[in-house]
Design a protein around this motif. Structure first.
Motif, PDB file in Angstrom:
ATOM      1  N   SER A 288       0.000  -1.030  -0.119  1.00 34.70           N
ATOM      2  CA  SER A 288       0.270   0.153   0.084  1.00 34.70           C
ATOM      3  C   SER A 288       0.709   0.729  -0.028  1.00 34.70           C
ATOM      4  O   SER A 288       2.139   1.401   0.526  1.00 34.70           O
ATOM      5  CB  SER A 288      -0.672  -0.164   0.832  1.00 34.70           C
TER       6      SER A 288
ATOM      7  N   VAL B 220       0.390   5.496   1.298  1.00 38.93           N
ATOM      8  CA  VAL B 220      -0.293   6.571   1.332  1.00 38.93           C
ATOM      9  C   VAL B 220      -0.208   7.886   0.626  1.00 38.93           C
ATOM     10  O   VAL B 220       1.248   8.627   0.793  1.00 38.93           O
ATOM     11  CB  VAL B 220      -0.208   6.835   3.027  1.00 38.93           C
TER      12      VAL B 220
ATOM     13  N   ASP C   7       3.633   8.181   7.516  1.00 38.98           N
ATOM     14  CA  ASP C   7       3.024   7.240   7.221  1.00 38.98           C
ATOM     15  C   ASP C   7       2.759   6.568   8.794  1.00 38.98           C
ATOM     16  O   ASP C   7       1.465   6.026   9.155  1.00 38.98           O
ATOM     17  CB  ASP C   7       4.240   6.184   5.966  1.00 38.98           C
TER      18      ASP C   7
ATOM     19  N   LYS D  21      -1.036   5.888   9.703  1.00 36.60           N
ATOM     20  CA  LYS D  21      -0.961   4.677  10.672  1.00 36.60           C
ATOM     21  C   LYS D  21      -1.286   3.651  11.794  1.00 36.60           C
ATOM     22  O   LYS D  21      -2.507   2.737  11.982  1.00 36.60           O
ATOM     23  CB  LYS D  21      -0.168   3.753   9.526  1.00 36.60           C
TER      24      LYS D  21
ATOM     25  N   THR E 200      -5.199   5.849   1.042  1.00 38.44           N
ATOM     26  CA  THR E 200      -4.244   4.628   0.910  1.00 38.44           C
ATOM     27  C   THR E 200      -5.175   3.700   0.403  1.00 38.44           C
ATOM     28  O   THR E 200      -5.787   3.674  -0.125  1.00 38.44           O
ATOM     29  CB  THR E 200      -4.427   3.431   2.627  1.00 38.44           C
TER      30      THR E 200
END
Length: 355
Positions: free
Chosen positions: A20, A22, A259, A263, A308
């Protein structure tokens, strides 16, 4: 993290965790600092309500008309999160620059060209020390101004205080954060001030000794109740006095810091980051915000949209570079650095500092 959709978000992020990316963007239309017409050199966060534009929102109704601009804005951010898909997150980052440090005073005293090519590579001049610079008296006052303004906003605007706090490991930022947020009278249920010390929120790493951090033991001794992020090394493994980060390299670690903040499951909607001019500039680049230079002690909020996406994008840490500098005080020049004819420029450290 969205309060009403924790399960959906958790499942979504679990799917994206392995591959993934972001993507960050600044949501404009809420703060003066987002506008091209706002001059950073004259912007005063204490006289502009942190720059919040007093406007109407789609959520406004009879029940909210008597609420303060900050109360209505907070509910607007809550609503943005409620209506967004599980892979989109909105947070407000309060980016605060440390108060004036001894390195700032020294640069003003010697002039930027001479500072960059000689004086900044020393740990001081016998009168002042600027290796991992501490705050000057002016810097302490600037941090106190921020403290007083936060308290005023809490009292009069009922601003939602930060849900989480993050701080650079350099001494000037640690002290600034402590003065700014310690002792604020918060409403019951507010998050206590206990910042997480994060390596990647430090100043852009150059050859300057003010960019080297002290060891973990010293940092912990200053504020023993503050947590230090996992993996934080005892000694500074990034600064070497020879090579410096490029903008690309700094932006790489700035994104990594963002990040980790976005997250995490417990950062909340309002996030305080106490850092440095260069690093805040890097964070703003990652957030696709306009360039906005902060004066020492200044704070600006930024509304951030983080999406994301299920893909792995090629990344590079960016290069580090060496630069030549003088081995003796340079010839006085307001335009550029001119080394004395007897001092051939070198690319090796002028001092070896062990903090």
């Amino acid at each position: 993290m969205k309060f009403s959709r924790l399960t959906a978000v958790a499942l979504s992020l679990a799917v994206l965790a392995d591959a993934s990316y972001v993507n960050y963007t600044t949501v404009t239309g809420y703060f003066l600092q987002d506008e091209a017409t706002t001059d950073p050199s004259t912007f005063d966060f204490t006289s502009t309500n942190f720059g919040l534009i007093n406007r109407t929102y789609p959520i406004d109704n009879k029940k909210t008309k008597n609420r303060t601009p900050w109360e209505r804005f907070y509910h607007q951010v809550v609503e943005l999160n409620r209506r967004s898909p599980p892979n989109v997150d909105y947070k407000v980052l309060f980016l605060g620059r440390h108060g004036e440090g001894w390195h700032n005073a020294a640069e003003e005293y010697y002039g930027t060209p001479a500072w960059n090519c000689y004086w900044s590579l020393l740990d001081g001049n016998g009168t002042a020390t600027w290796c991992d610079a501490d705050l000057t008296d002016s810097g302490i006052k600037q941090a106190q101004i921020a403290h007083n303004f936060w308290q005023n906003q809490l009292n009069s605007q009922h601003i939602h205080p930060p849900d989480s706090y993050f701080v650079s490991p350099l001494t000037r930022t640690l002290r600034t954060a402590n003065i700014t947020f310690s002792g604020l009278r918060l409403l019951p249920g507010s998050t206590p001030f206990r910042p997480l010390i994060k390596e990647y929120l430090r100043e852009g790493i150059s050859l300057h000794t003010c960019d080297q951090r002290r060891n973990r033991t010293y940092i912990h001794s200053l504020f023993p109740t503050w947590p230090i992020e996992r993996g934080f090394t005892e000694t500074d493994e990034l600064w070497n006095g020879v090579t410096a980060e490029t903008s690309a390299a700094e932006d790489f670690r700035s994104k990594a810091a963002l990040d980790s903040i976005f997250k995490a499951n417990d950062t909340g909607l309002f996030v305080s980051v106490t850092s440095h001019s260069g690093e805040i500039g890097s964070l703003l680049r990652v957030l696709k915000h306009r360039t906005f230079q902060l004066s020492t002690g200044a704070v600006i909020p930024v509304l951030v949209r983080a999406e994301t996406v299920p893909e792995t994008r090629p990344t590079t840490k960016g290069s580090w570079t060496a630069s030549a500098h003088c081995t003796a005080p340079p010839v006085t020049s307001v335009q550029s650095c001119v080394c004395p004819s007897t001092a051939v420029p070198v690319t090796t450290p002028l001092v070896t500092v062990s903090l």
